[in-house]
Design a protein around this motif. Structure first.
Motif, PDB file in Angstrom:
ATOM      1  N   VAL A 120       0.289 -11.876  -9.893  1.00 51.92           N
ATOM      2  CA  VAL A 120       0.731 -11.247  -8.652  1.00 51.92           C
ATOM      3  C   VAL A 120       0.515  -9.741  -8.741  1.00 51.92           C
ATOM      4  N   THR A 121       0.720  -9.048  -7.640  1.00 56.69           N
ATOM      5  CA  THR A 121       0.526  -7.607  -7.637  1.00 56.69           C
ATOM      6  C   THR A 121       1.513  -6.927  -8.581  1.00 56.69           C
ATOM      7  N   THR A 122       1.145  -5.750  -9.040  1.00 54.95           N
ATOM      8  CA  THR A 122       1.964  -5.027 -10.020  1.00 54.95           C
ATOM      9  C   THR A 122       3.366  -4.768  -9.501  1.00 54.95           C
ATOM     10  N   ALA A 123       3.489  -4.370  -8.245  1.00 53.03           N
ATOM     11  CA  ALA A 123       4.797  -4.039  -7.683  1.00 53.03           C
ATOM     12  C   ALA A 123       5.758  -5.224  -7.769  1.00 53.03           C
ATOM     13  N   ILE A 124       5.263  -6.425  -7.463  1.00 52.34           N
ATOM     14  CA  ILE A 124       6.117  -7.616  -7.512  1.00 52.34           C
ATOM     15  C   ILE A 124       6.320  -8.079  -8.951  1.00 52.34           C
ATOM     16  N   GLY A 125       5.234  -8.158  -9.717  1.00 50.67           N
ATOM     17  CA  GLY A 125       5.308  -8.682 -11.079  1.00 50.67           C
ATOM     18  C   GLY A 125       6.205  -7.876 -11.988  1.00 50.67           C
ATOM     19  N   VAL A 126       6.051  -6.563 -11.984  1.00 50.83           N
ATOM     20  CA  VAL A 126       6.868  -5.703 -12.845  1.00 50.83           C
ATOM     21  C   VAL A 126       8.332  -5.775 -12.441  1.00 50.83           C
ATOM     22  N   ALA A 127       8.601  -5.821 -11.136  1.00 48.33           N
ATOM     23  CA  ALA A 127       9.981  -5.855 -10.649  1.00 48.33           C
ATOM     24  C   ALA A 127      10.712  -7.114 -11.117  1.00 48.33           C
ATOM     25  N   ILE A 128      10.105  -8.291 -10.911  1.00 48.96           N
ATOM     26  CA  ILE A 128      10.798  -9.524 -11.289  1.00 48.96           C
ATOM     27  C   ILE A 128      10.856  -9.681 -12.809  1.00 48.96           C
ATOM     28  N   SER A 129       9.880  -9.148 -13.500  1.00 49.55           N
ATOM     29  CA  SER A 129       9.889  -9.214 -14.959  1.00 49.55           C
ATOM     30  C   SER A 129      11.025  -8.386 -15.534  1.00 49.55           C
ATOM     31  N   GLU A 130      11.151  -7.149 -15.092  1.00 44.74           N
ATOM     32  CA  GLU A 130      12.192  -6.267 -15.615  1.00 44.74           C
ATOM     33  C   GLU A 130      13.580  -6.753 -15.232  1.00 44.74           C
ATOM     34  N   SER A 190      -1.204   7.172  -8.386  1.00 42.46           N
ATOM     35  CA  SER A 190      -0.499   5.888  -8.455  1.00 42.46           C
ATOM     36  C   SER A 190       0.274   5.602  -7.170  1.00 42.46           C
ATOM     37  N   TYR A 191       0.739   6.657  -6.506  1.00 41.20           N
ATOM     38  CA  TYR A 191       1.472   6.464  -5.260  1.00 41.20           C
ATOM     39  C   TYR A 191       0.622   5.787  -4.186  1.00 41.20           C
ATOM     40  N   LEU A 192      -0.695   5.910  -4.321  1.00 38.85           N
ATOM     41  CA  LEU A 192      -1.595   5.347  -3.318  1.00 38.85           C
ATOM     42  C   LEU A 192      -1.781   3.841  -3.481  1.00 38.85           C
ATOM     43  N   MET A 193      -1.284   3.272  -4.589  1.00 40.49           N
ATOM     44  CA  MET A 193      -1.465   1.841  -4.816  1.00 40.49           C
ATOM     45  C   MET A 193      -0.782   1.013  -3.736  1.00 40.49           C
ATOM     46  N   THR A 194       0.435   1.403  -3.368  1.00 37.80           N
ATOM     47  CA  THR A 194       1.179   0.625  -2.377  1.00 37.80           C
ATOM     48  C   THR A 194       0.515   0.658  -1.005  1.00 37.80           C
ATOM     49  N   PRO A 195       0.198   1.840  -0.449  1.00 35.71           N
ATOM     50  CA  PRO A 195      -0.488   1.819   0.851  1.00 35.71           C
ATOM     51  C   PRO A 195      -1.860   1.157   0.795  1.00 35.71           C
ATOM     52  N   ALA A 196      -2.549   1.271  -0.347  1.00 38.94           N
ATOM     53  CA  ALA A 196      -3.852   0.622  -0.473  1.00 38.94           C
ATOM     54  C   ALA A 196      -3.704  -0.897  -0.409  1.00 38.94           C
ATOM     55  N   THR A 197      -2.645  -1.406  -1.040  1.00 36.09           N
ATOM     56  CA  THR A 197      -2.382  -2.845  -0.994  1.00 36.09           C
ATOM     57  C   THR A 197      -2.034  -3.284   0.417  1.00 36.09           C
ATOM     58  N   ILE A 198      -1.223  -2.476   1.089  1.00 36.37           N
ATOM     59  CA  ILE A 198      -0.827  -2.805   2.455  1.00 36.37           C
ATOM     60  C   ILE A 198      -2.038  -2.847   3.386  1.00 36.37           C
ATOM     61  N   CYS A 199      -3.009  -1.974   3.128  1.00 34.11           N
ATOM     62  CA  CYS A 199      -4.206  -1.918   3.971  1.00 34.11           C
ATOM     63  C   CYS A 199      -5.013  -3.216   3.938  1.00 34.11           C
TER      64      CYS A 199
END
Length: 228
Positions: free
Chosen positions: A134-144, A69-78
């Motif tokens: 939107v991406t999980t990182a953004i969506g989950v953050a603003i939702s919570e 799961s940690y690889l999701m962020t760098p994969a998105t950045i790529c």
């Protein structure tokens, strides 16, 4: 029994299961070339079946897959690499891209809000499904932060991405959307990273447009979210 217990406590087992399930789904799609045979959808189904057969709690699987799961962020950045390579072509259409993404973002949020009101969803569930595109990182953050349920938001985002990945090729044919940039914007705005991966299969330019679109859509969703 001892072997199964050992596997359940082994992070390598869960990571291997996830990767193997995806490879099976990818092989099926490459062989039969059908939109329904989405690698992510098939992979998720295989993982769920295995977890049910082994009676493994979802929490154990999530913990075991944490390194993956940690690889999701760098994969998105790529995804930004394709944007950098095509930035000169995208500059010529930047105004149209921004307007298109803004229209898609407003349409997504307002349609979800309208459907939630129509079906009588409570405030918590409405907040949880609003940032579905939107991406999980953004969506989950603003939702919570707004009081939503992160797990529901993540599920809605993943489902939206899979549906966009599957339905995108069909819809672009039905509505005769042949322009690569237009396709990329549609994929990135409606179905974030998973949709953008489909746009990249179309062409590098479509993938770059999708990368730009999902980034702008994430920013605009964060701004418009509080209003709704």
């Amino acid at each position: 029994m001892m072997l199964m217990d050992a596997l359940k406590d082994n992070s390598f087992f869960y990571i291997s299961l996830t990767m193997l399930a995806f490879c099976i789904g990818n092989a099926m799609q490459n062989k039969w070339k059908h939109a329904v045979l989405n690698p992510i959808l098939i992979g998720a189904g295989i993982v769920m079946i295995v977890l049910c057969l082994l009676k493994v709690p979802v929490a154990d699987y999530q913990e075991g897959c944490r390194p993956l799961s940690y690889l999701m962020t760098p994969a998105t950045i790529c995804l930004g690499i394709s944007f950098a390579e095509q930035v000169e072509k995208l500059k010529k259409h930047m105004a149209a891209i921004i307007v298109g993404v803004a229209a898609g973002t407003v349409c997504s949020l307002s349609s979800v809000a309208g459907m939630a009101y129509l079906f009588g969803m409570d405030r918590v569930m409405t907040i949880s499904v609003l940032p579905k595109s939107v991406t999980t990182a953004i969506g989950v953050a603003i939702s919570e932060q707004a009081g939503g349920i992160g797990a529901v938001t993540a599920a809605a985002i993943i489902l939206t991405g899979i549906l966009g990945n599957m339905a995108g090729p069909v819809l672009t044919k039905v509505f005769h959307i042949e322009d690569e940039i237009a396709q990329g914007v549609a994929y990135g705005t409606a179905s974030h990273v998973i949709g953008t991966s489909r746009a990249m299969e179309r062409s590098p330019l479509a993938g770059a447009a999708g990368s730009l679109a999902l980034t702008v859509a994430g920013l605009l969703t964060s701004l418009f979210f509080s209003v709704l």
